[in-house]
Enzyme design. Structure first.
Site, PDB file in Angstrom:
ATOM      1  N   ARG A  41      -5.135  26.815  62.236  1.00  0.00           N
ATOM      2  CA  ARG A  41      -4.703  27.662  61.131  1.00  0.00           C
ATOM      3  C   ARG A  41      -3.251  27.348  60.748  1.00  0.00           C
ATOM      4  O   ARG A  41      -2.483  26.820  61.542  1.00  0.00           O
ATOM      5  CB  ARG A  41      -4.814  29.139  61.512  1.00  0.00           C
ATOM      6  CG  ARG A  41      -6.234  29.656  61.665  1.00  0.00           C
ATOM      7  CD  ARG A  41      -6.241  31.122  62.063  1.00  0.00           C
ATOM      8  NE  ARG A  41      -5.623  31.345  63.364  1.00  0.00           N
ATOM      9  CZ  ARG A  41      -4.392  31.792  63.557  1.00  0.00           C
ATOM     10  NH1 ARG A  41      -3.611  32.070  62.521  1.00  0.00           N
ATOM     11  NH2 ARG A  41      -3.909  31.972  64.779  1.00  0.00           N
TER      12      ARG A  41
ATOM     13  N   LYS B  84     -11.027  33.724  59.577  1.00  0.00           N
ATOM     14  CA  LYS B  84      -9.912  34.637  59.819  1.00  0.00           C
ATOM     15  C   LYS B  84      -9.458  35.345  58.542  1.00  0.00           C
ATOM     16  O   LYS B  84      -8.849  36.418  58.617  1.00  0.00           O
ATOM     17  CB  LYS B  84      -8.749  33.889  60.467  1.00  0.00           C
ATOM     18  CG  LYS B  84      -9.033  33.473  61.905  1.00  0.00           C
ATOM     19  CD  LYS B  84      -9.460  34.656  62.781  1.00  0.00           C
ATOM     20  CE  LYS B  84      -9.657  34.250  64.225  1.00  0.00           C
ATOM     21  NZ  LYS B  84     -10.188  35.367  65.061  1.00  0.00           N
TER      22      LYS B  84
ATOM     23  N   HIS C 195      -9.757  42.402  67.737  1.00  0.00           N
ATOM     24  CA  HIS C 195      -9.878  40.989  68.099  1.00  0.00           C
ATOM     25  C   HIS C 195     -10.308  40.941  69.562  1.00  0.00           C
ATOM     26  O   HIS C 195      -9.482  40.879  70.466  1.00  0.00           O
ATOM     27  CB  HIS C 195      -8.535  40.292  67.888  1.00  0.00           C
ATOM     28  CG  HIS C 195      -8.601  38.808  68.058  1.00  0.00           C
ATOM     29  ND1 HIS C 195      -7.532  38.056  68.477  1.00  0.00           N
ATOM     30  CD2 HIS C 195      -9.619  37.925  67.856  1.00  0.00           C
ATOM     31  CE1 HIS C 195      -7.876  36.782  68.527  1.00  0.00           C
ATOM     32  NE2 HIS C 195      -9.129  36.679  68.162  1.00  0.00           N
TER      33      HIS C 195
ATOM     34  N   SER D 120      -5.758  33.453  73.281  1.00  0.00           N
ATOM     35  CA  SER D 120      -6.320  32.162  73.672  1.00  0.00           C
ATOM     36  C   SER D 120      -5.920  31.806  75.097  1.00  0.00           C
ATOM     37  O   SER D 120      -4.762  31.940  75.494  1.00  0.00           O
ATOM     38  CB  SER D 120      -5.820  31.084  72.703  1.00  0.00           C
ATOM     39  OG  SER D 120      -6.327  29.823  73.053  1.00  0.00           O
TER      40      SER D 120
ATOM     41  N   LYS E 270     -11.440  35.261  77.445  1.00  0.00           N
ATOM     42  CA  LYS E 270     -12.181  36.270  76.677  1.00  0.00           C
ATOM     43  C   LYS E 270     -13.632  35.865  76.455  1.00  0.00           C
ATOM     44  O   LYS E 270     -14.550  36.666  76.684  1.00  0.00           O
ATOM     45  CB  LYS E 270     -11.472  36.485  75.330  1.00  0.00           C
ATOM     46  CG  LYS E 270     -12.158  37.446  74.360  1.00  0.00           C
ATOM     47  CD  LYS E 270     -11.196  37.880  73.270  1.00  0.00           C
ATOM     48  CE  LYS E 270     -10.602  36.740  72.494  1.00  0.00           C
ATOM     49  NZ  LYS E 270     -11.546  36.144  71.506  1.00  0.00           N
ATOM     50  N   THR E 271     -13.865  34.639  76.018  1.00  0.00           N
ATOM     51  CA  THR E 271     -15.233  34.181  75.762  1.00  0.00           C
ATOM     52  C   THR E 271     -15.994  33.976  77.066  1.00  0.00           C
ATOM     53  O   THR E 271     -17.142  34.405  77.215  1.00  0.00           O
ATOM     54  CB  THR E 271     -15.212  32.877  74.942  1.00  0.00           C
ATOM     55  OG1 THR E 271     -14.605  33.135  73.675  1.00  0.00           O
ATOM     56  CG2 THR E 271     -16.621  32.355  74.724  1.00  0.00           C
TER      57      THR E 271
ATOM     58  N   ASP F 120     -15.729  37.545  69.508  1.00  0.00           N
ATOM     59  CA  ASP F 120     -14.382  37.443  68.922  1.00  0.00           C
ATOM     60  C   ASP F 120     -13.933  38.628  68.066  1.00  0.00           C
ATOM     61  O   ASP F 120     -12.766  38.992  68.132  1.00  0.00           O
ATOM     62  CB  ASP F 120     -14.300  36.176  68.072  1.00  0.00           C
ATOM     63  CG  ASP F 120     -12.868  35.757  67.787  1.00  0.00           C
ATOM     64  OD1 ASP F 120     -12.030  35.829  68.710  1.00  0.00           O
ATOM     65  OD2 ASP F 120     -12.576  35.374  66.654  1.00  0.00           O
TER      66      ASP F 120
ATOM     67  N   ARG G 236     -13.444  22.460  68.602  1.00  0.00           N
ATOM     68  CA  ARG G 236     -14.311  23.650  68.630  1.00  0.00           C
ATOM     69  C   ARG G 236     -15.736  23.314  68.204  1.00  0.00           C
ATOM     70  O   ARG G 236     -15.993  22.272  67.602  1.00  0.00           O
ATOM     71  CB  ARG G 236     -13.760  24.736  67.708  1.00  0.00           C
ATOM     72  CG  ARG G 236     -12.458  25.363  68.188  1.00  0.00           C
ATOM     73  CD  ARG G 236     -11.980  26.435  67.233  1.00  0.00           C
ATOM     74  NE  ARG G 236     -10.746  27.057  67.660  1.00  0.00           N
ATOM     75  CZ  ARG G 236     -10.667  28.212  68.311  1.00  0.00           C
ATOM     76  NH1 ARG G 236     -11.780  28.867  68.624  1.00  0.00           N
ATOM     77  NH2 ARG G 236      -9.502  28.732  68.650  1.00  0.00           N
TER      78      ARG G 236
END
Length: 532
Positions: free
Chosen positions: A60, A200, A219, A239, A243-244, A258, A324
């Site tokens: 981003r 996003k 988030h 990041s 989390k994932t 997410d 990704r």
């Protein structure tokens, strides 16, 4: 027609987009893959995955993101965190982009943002690249044929990577621009082919719109017990905090990885897919996510691969470390079909503490939860960026500052109120370092983290003996089954306890210095909970 080639004047002329080439509406995955290949946008990989590169932008561009400064949002936007653009500059940008688009083909996807029909947003994405259409079709939620027949977009995104903005004429910083106009209900994206800007941008919209409806946008990832959708847990984290990975528990149902909302009815996923990092991804550590990289229509972004065999290199980060894959949620076997869950019984805030100070798990009061939510702490470590020679704190408010258009206290107070109303238990989980800081200590064992999370989620941790942490004031369990007792007391893991004390004092000061910005806006109980 809702699927296939349509004369663009039938649907886009009301938005001033005349003279376009062919416009393709709501193509399904096979056709989007075919168009992307025909247009040389990517390469067909193993299993029918689509391998693409995004060019110079492999992430981003937060410094190129703008909100149009108009009276209707003047008093509700967090302008210190959101760069303003004048209405006149936006109009010039929009006019110039429409002119640039003439004669070019476009791919339109009409999609839902939000699994809860009461709170979802109807979004139209107009993409110059066929693979962007495929990407956003994965990441948002897909209406059925009957819903498409009566679909009316509330917001429109125009994504035109070949359009290069003019900073002087368009009031931006570079040739790349992401501009959001709430009155026009329009987002313009130009000068970047990084697909994450689409995703996003929608998240930013929801972060602004939903609080007015009493919905807390988050988030976070979320899952629920296999036999009880009301036993829901959410996982906040920046990041690199896990989390994932930690929410993808094979013994629980994955709601999403997410973005979620918390309404009066419970948790709902904003998305219909996942956008997972693939660097160092392995079949042993994350078999389900790894398997998606060879499934049909998965978008593989910025990965090095063998051009003969199409084998992916999960360790080569020469294009970017932010490689990704994007795929529909249904590619994960234990994913929720509804995208819905109950009110969270447990809220997990993940941090990667490279200072080696925080315990592997701590129980938070509602006021402490708001403190750590507003802080959004994790760490950069030496070697991750040029010039970083020791751990550097990273504080990203609400675990997602770049996507927060409102002031952070809005989200923090909503979270505090919902925690209190629904009696959620809050935990701070450190997946970072123990036994010393980065370079001296070692990474927290994943087996210990999983054991602690299991104990927290099944309720057994509630009955444990706790001690009060001298540095941060939260409660830390003294013993937990299958976890070495020494791990639960970080000071004991250090060879030199006095060095730990100095490091802890340093981290406490960092927290306090960062939190000073919120003190004028928060309640007394949160101020009291801030440190110790």
């Amino acid at each position: 027609m809702t699927n296939g080639r349509v004369n663009p004047t039938q649907r886009l002329k009301d938005q001033g987009m005349n003279g376009l080439g062919q416009v393709y509406y709501n193509l399904l995955e096979p056709d989007l893959v075919s168009h992307a290949l025909r247009r040389n946008e990517g390469t067909l990989g193993e299993g029918g995955a689509l391998l693409v590169e995004t060019g110079v932008h492999t992430g981003r561009s937060p410094k190129d993101k703008f909100v149009v400064r108009i009276p209707s949002v003047e008093d509700s936007i967090w302008w210190e965190n959101n760069a303003p653009m004048t209405p006149d500059a936006f109009e010039r940008l929009h006019a110039d982009m429409r002119e640039h688009m003439k004669g070019r083909d476009y791919f339109v996807q009409d999609l839902y943002a939000g699994a809860d029909p009461e709170h979802r947003l109807d979004v139209r994405v107009i993409a110059e690249l066929a693979w962007h259409g495929l990407f956003i079709r994965h990441l948002l939620r897909r209406p059925d044929a009957e819903e498409l027949a009566r679909f009316a977009p509330e917001y429109t995104i125009i994504n035109c990577p070949s359009f290069i903005a003019d900073p002087e004429r368009h009031g931006c910083n570079s040739g790349t621009v992401v501009a959001l106009n709430f009155d026009a209900k329009l987002i313009l994206i130009g000068g970047t082919a990084y697909a994450g800007e689409n995703k996003k941008s929608v998240f930013t919209l929801l972060n602004y719109l939903l609080p007015d409806k009493g919905v807390m946008p988050m988030h976070c990832s979320a899952n629920h017990a296999a036999d009880d959708p009301e036993d829901t847990a959410v996982f906040f984290g920046l990041s690199g905090t896990g989390k994932t990975t930690l929410s993808a528990d094979p013994d629980r149902v994955l709601i999403g990885d997410d973005e979620h909302g918390w309404s009066d009815r419970g948790i709902f996923n904003f998305e219909g897919g996942c956008y997972a990092k693939t660097i160092n991804l392995s079949a042993e550590a994350e078999p389900e996510i790894f398997a998606t990289t060879s499934q049909f229509a998965t978008v593989i972004e910025n990965m090095v691969f063998d051009h003969h065999t199409k084998d992916l290199d999960f360790e080569d980060d020469s294009l970017t470390a932010n490689m990704r894959c994007a795929y529909p949620l249904g590619y994960i076997s234990n994913a929720s079909e509804s995208g819905l869950g109950g009110h969270p019984r447990n809220i997990i805030m993940l941090t990667c503490d490279a200072f080696g100070v925080l315990p592997p798990i701590a129980r938070l009061t509602p006021a402490q939860a708001m403190y750590h939510f507003l802080s959004g702490f994790t760490s950069k470590v030496a070697g991750t960026e040029r010039g970083v020679t020791e751990p550097e704190p990273t504080f990203s408010t609400c675990f997602g500052a770049p996507f927060m258009p409102r002031r952070p206290e809005v989200y923090g107070k909503m979270l505090q109120q919902k925690i209190a109303k629904h009696d959620a238990t809050c935990w701070l989980v450190n997946t970072g370092w123990t036994g010393g800081a980065y370079g001296t200590g070692s990474r927290m064992p994943i087996s210990a983290t999983r054991a602690l999370l299991t104990a927290a989620l099944d309720g057994s941790l509630e009955g444990a003996e706790f001690r009060r942490d001298e540095n941060f004031g939260f409660e830390v369990p003294v013993t937990v089954a299958d976890v070495p007792e020494v791990l639960l007391d970080p000071r004991r893991t250090w060879d030199d306890p006095e060095s730990y004390d100095r490091q802890a004092a340093k981290l406490v000061r960092m927290f306090a210095d960062n939190f000073a910005q919120y003190v004028p806006f928060i309640d007394a109980d949160v101020k009291a909970a801030a440190i110790g």
